[in-house]
Design an enzyme around this catalytic site. Sequence first.
Site, short mmCIF file in Angstrom:
data_model
loop_
_atom_site.label_atom_id
_atom_site.label_comp_id
_atom_site.label_asym_id
_atom_site.label_seq_id
_atom_site.Cartn_x
_atom_site.Cartn_y
_atom_site.Cartn_z
CG PHE A 50 -1.76 1.28 1.33
CD1 PHE A 50 -3.10 1.23 1.03
CD2 PHE A 50 -1.21 2.49 1.72
CE1 PHE A 50 -3.89 2.39 1.12
CE2 PHE A 50 -1.98 3.65 1.81
CZ PHE A 50 -3.32 3.59 1.50
CD GLU A 51 5.07 2.32 -2.25
OE1 GLU A 51 6.19 2.33 -1.73
OE2 GLU A 51 4.89 2.28 -3.50
#
Length: 396
Positions: A292-293
């Site tokens: 997750f970014e």
Amino acid sequence: METRRDLRGILFVLVVFVGLAVIWRDLRYDFNFASDMHKAELGRRRETITQTVTSIALQTQIETQTELTTEIVKLSEDVSPAEKASAAFVILTRNKDLKGLRETLAQLEDRFNRRYHYPYVFLNNEPFSDDFKERVRNVVSGECHFGLIPTEHWSYPDYINQTRAAEARKDMAERKVIYGGNESYRHMCRYESGFFFRHPLMNQFKWYWRVEPDVKFACDIDYDPFLFMEKNNKKYGFTVSIKEVVETIPTLWNTTMDFMKEYRHLIPEKNLMEFVTDDKGGYNRCHFWSNFEIGSLDFLRSEQYMSYFDYLDRAGGFFYERWGDAPVHSLGVTMFLNKNEVHWFEDIGYYHGPLWNCPKGELNKNKKCWCLEEDSIETKNKGWSCTLNFVALPNP
């Protein structure tokens, strides 16, 4: 006249109930067969539909004089904000990931993107099938772009000794290092570290949100994280931070220190290196979990980050060891950014097996979360998590 209106009203109610019955049938199908999607989430949707049916019945009873052209109720109101960021979801995936990917996309759309319609960029080192493309388009509201990764971005550069790389994989597999014997995983880590943002399909965007198949989104996201980042001068956002497996990165820290000595002119005076440094000046193994970014593509395309990636790539650790994109991104972020430019999305309920980021207290309730806040990694396993260390660091 009254009789005609009554007939219209009856006809309208029948049409609405047939439509709702179809939706109820589909949700029953999802509940029975989409095993990876949290059943509490589907239960929430069923409750919403039940309430909607009741609302329609009451509204029809009260407003018998309403013409058919009047819209009585909306099951879900899609909002297309006038102000949107230049942004896209980016997903590295394969044809065989379709089931888990569709379940993830359905949750992401339900919790966020059905109101914003941001586009998706799907990338693969092999061509996507027509079936894959059709089935993905069927569950998302944003435009879909499907890209083939250039061979030179998913292969050995000429400065890598492939015999040495094969020996390294064999050794790590024998020592049972996670993904230690996996060749494709190494190409993936290298690609995510230094190439995905250079794909031609990404050129039109300034922000990215990385998504992977089989992840879960457990809470409503009732604002635009892209605009939040843009308006608050953030460059990188995360949900989970943990400690890396030391056997995968034996020389990454020393290689990074060598880079910092040779490229002092690129290192800002104030940065976030304290987050990744232990009491003895070594690497404490903390990194932002990069599955997750939400981040700035301008940052990844910058001279600073590209110089760092090229330096690492020449050192060969993606193949001679098993450097992951998570510690590489994290060291780049902490080297070139300060704390004010990095954001923990505490309010986004997110799961990538086996770890949770789950909002706490009122946030959990207000965002209609189905995750348990006590399962959040920084609560459940403080010794493995680095997030509270990040929070405790002073602002510059």
